[in-house]
Design a protein around this motif. Structure first.
Motif, PDB file in Angstrom:
ATOM      1  N   GLN A 186      42.819  47.308  35.359  1.00 31.30           N
ATOM      2  CA  GLN A 186      42.798  46.223  34.391  1.00 31.30           C
ATOM      3  C   GLN A 186      43.121  44.915  35.104  1.00 31.30           C
ATOM      4  N   LEU A 187      42.222  43.939  34.929  1.00 34.51           N
ATOM      5  CA  LEU A 187      42.367  42.647  35.590  1.00 34.51           C
ATOM      6  C   LEU A 187      42.467  41.534  34.553  1.00 34.51           C
ATOM      7  N   ARG A 188      43.236  40.498  34.887  1.00 38.16           N
ATOM      8  CA  ARG A 188      43.366  39.313  34.018  1.00 38.16           C
ATOM      9  C   ARG A 188      42.837  38.105  34.790  1.00 38.16           C
ATOM     10  N   PRO A 189      42.037  37.274  34.147  1.00 40.00           N
ATOM     11  CA  PRO A 189      41.514  36.077  34.818  1.00 40.00           C
ATOM     12  C   PRO A 189      42.644  35.191  35.339  1.00 40.00           C
ATOM     13  N   VAL A 190      42.389  34.459  36.402  1.00 41.00           N
ATOM     14  CA  VAL A 190      43.418  33.592  36.995  1.00 41.00           C
ATOM     15  C   VAL A 190      43.813  32.472  36.049  1.00 41.00           C
ATOM     16  N   THR A 191      42.938  32.105  35.133  1.00 47.17           N
ATOM     17  CA  THR A 191      43.242  31.039  34.177  1.00 47.17           C
ATOM     18  C   THR A 191      43.868  31.583  32.906  1.00 47.17           C
ATOM     19  N   GLY A 192      44.163  32.880  32.890  1.00 47.09           N
ATOM     20  CA  GLY A 192      44.733  33.517  31.711  1.00 47.09           C
ATOM     21  C   GLY A 192      43.620  34.038  30.814  1.00 47.09           C
ATOM     22  N   GLY A 193      44.012  34.676  29.756  1.00 45.36           N
ATOM     23  CA  GLY A 193      43.011  35.184  28.829  1.00 45.36           C
ATOM     24  C   GLY A 193      42.962  36.690  28.793  1.00 45.36           C
ATOM     25  N   ARG A 194      41.885  37.162  28.267  1.00 43.14           N
ATOM     26  CA  ARG A 194      41.715  38.585  27.994  1.00 43.14           C
ATOM     27  C   ARG A 194      41.459  39.394  29.270  1.00 43.14           C
ATOM     28  N   GLU A 195      42.133  40.516  29.364  1.00 42.89           N
ATOM     29  CA  GLU A 195      41.934  41.425  30.494  1.00 42.89           C
ATOM     30  C   GLU A 195      40.587  42.115  30.383  1.00 42.89           C
ATOM     31  N   TRP A 196      40.095  42.570  31.529  1.00 41.85           N
ATOM     32  CA  TRP A 196      38.884  43.391  31.530  1.00 41.85           C
ATOM     33  C   TRP A 196      39.103  44.590  32.434  1.00 41.85           C
ATOM     34  N   ASP A 197      38.311  45.617  32.191  1.00 45.33           N
ATOM     35  CA  ASP A 197      38.379  46.837  32.990  1.00 45.33           C
ATOM     36  C   ASP A 197      37.378  46.743  34.135  1.00 45.33           C
ATOM     37  N   ARG A 246      41.976  32.890  47.367  1.00 42.16           N
ATOM     38  CA  ARG A 246      43.323  32.605  46.851  1.00 42.16           C
ATOM     39  C   ARG A 246      43.493  31.117  46.596  1.00 42.16           C
ATOM     40  N   ALA A 247      43.002  30.292  47.522  1.00 42.77           N
ATOM     41  CA  ALA A 247      43.086  28.838  47.344  1.00 42.77           C
ATOM     42  C   ALA A 247      42.289  28.404  46.113  1.00 42.77           C
ATOM     43  N   ARG A 248      41.099  28.984  45.932  1.00 40.34           N
ATOM     44  CA  ARG A 248      40.281  28.671  44.758  1.00 40.34           C
ATOM     45  C   ARG A 248      41.014  29.068  43.477  1.00 40.34           C
ATOM     46  N   ALA A 249      41.661  30.224  43.492  1.00 39.09           N
ATOM     47  CA  ALA A 249      42.405  30.688  42.321  1.00 39.09           C
ATOM     48  C   ALA A 249      43.548  29.743  41.991  1.00 39.09           C
ATOM     49  N   MET A 250      44.230  29.248  43.004  1.00 41.02           N
ATOM     50  CA  MET A 250      45.334  28.308  42.766  1.00 41.02           C
ATOM     51  C   MET A 250      44.816  27.020  42.141  1.00 41.02           C
ATOM     52  N   ARG A 251      43.670  26.528  42.612  1.00 43.55           N
ATOM     53  CA  ARG A 251      43.079  25.313  42.027  1.00 43.55           C
ATOM     54  C   ARG A 251      42.691  25.549  40.567  1.00 43.55           C
ATOM     55  N   GLU A 252      42.044  26.686  40.297  1.00 44.00           N
ATOM     56  CA  GLU A 252      41.626  27.002  38.929  1.00 44.00           C
ATOM     57  C   GLU A 252      42.830  27.150  38.010  1.00 44.00           C
ATOM     58  N   ARG A 253      43.859  27.825  38.493  1.00 49.34           N
ATOM     59  CA  ARG A 253      45.072  28.035  37.688  1.00 49.34           C
ATOM     60  C   ARG A 253      45.760  26.709  37.399  1.00 49.34           C
ATOM     61  N   THR A 254      45.876  25.848  38.408  1.00 43.69           N
ATOM     62  CA  THR A 254      46.504  24.543  38.227  1.00 43.69           C
ATOM     63  C   THR A 254      45.727  23.702  37.224  1.00 43.69           C
TER      64      THR A 254
END
Length: 77
Positions: free
Chosen positions: A31-42, A56-64
């Motif tokens: 089960q994974l959750r998007p880096v920006t939050g929201g609904r999990e997917w299988d 990882r750097a891209r994920a940090m930018r998206e999350r911020t």
């Protein structure tokens, strides 16, 4: 391979080409959750790999961006 000990690890679902955090396991799926939050997917564990440093750097930018948008009452696009 993603195991139960990987909870919280940033990974890539290669079937969807999508970043997510490992939240747990349900049956044969991860089960994974998007880096920006929201609904999990299988995701199929065979199609999940650990994220690279660039991802990882891209994920940090998206999350911020998502957190900044939420704190200002804006809408994330």
């Amino acid at each position: 391979m993603v195991t139960k000990e990987c909870r919280g690890t940033l990974v890539v679902d290669t079937q969807r080409d999508k970043l997510g955090y490992v939240m747990g396991h349900e049956g044969p799926y991860v089960q994974l959750r998007p880096v920006t939050g929201g609904r999990e997917w299988d995701a199929d564990p065979a199609c999940v790999r650990q994220a690279t440093d660039d991802e990882r750097a891209r994920a940090m930018r998206e999350r911020t961006q998502a957190l900044n948008s939420a704190s200002s009452g804006g809408v994330l696009r």
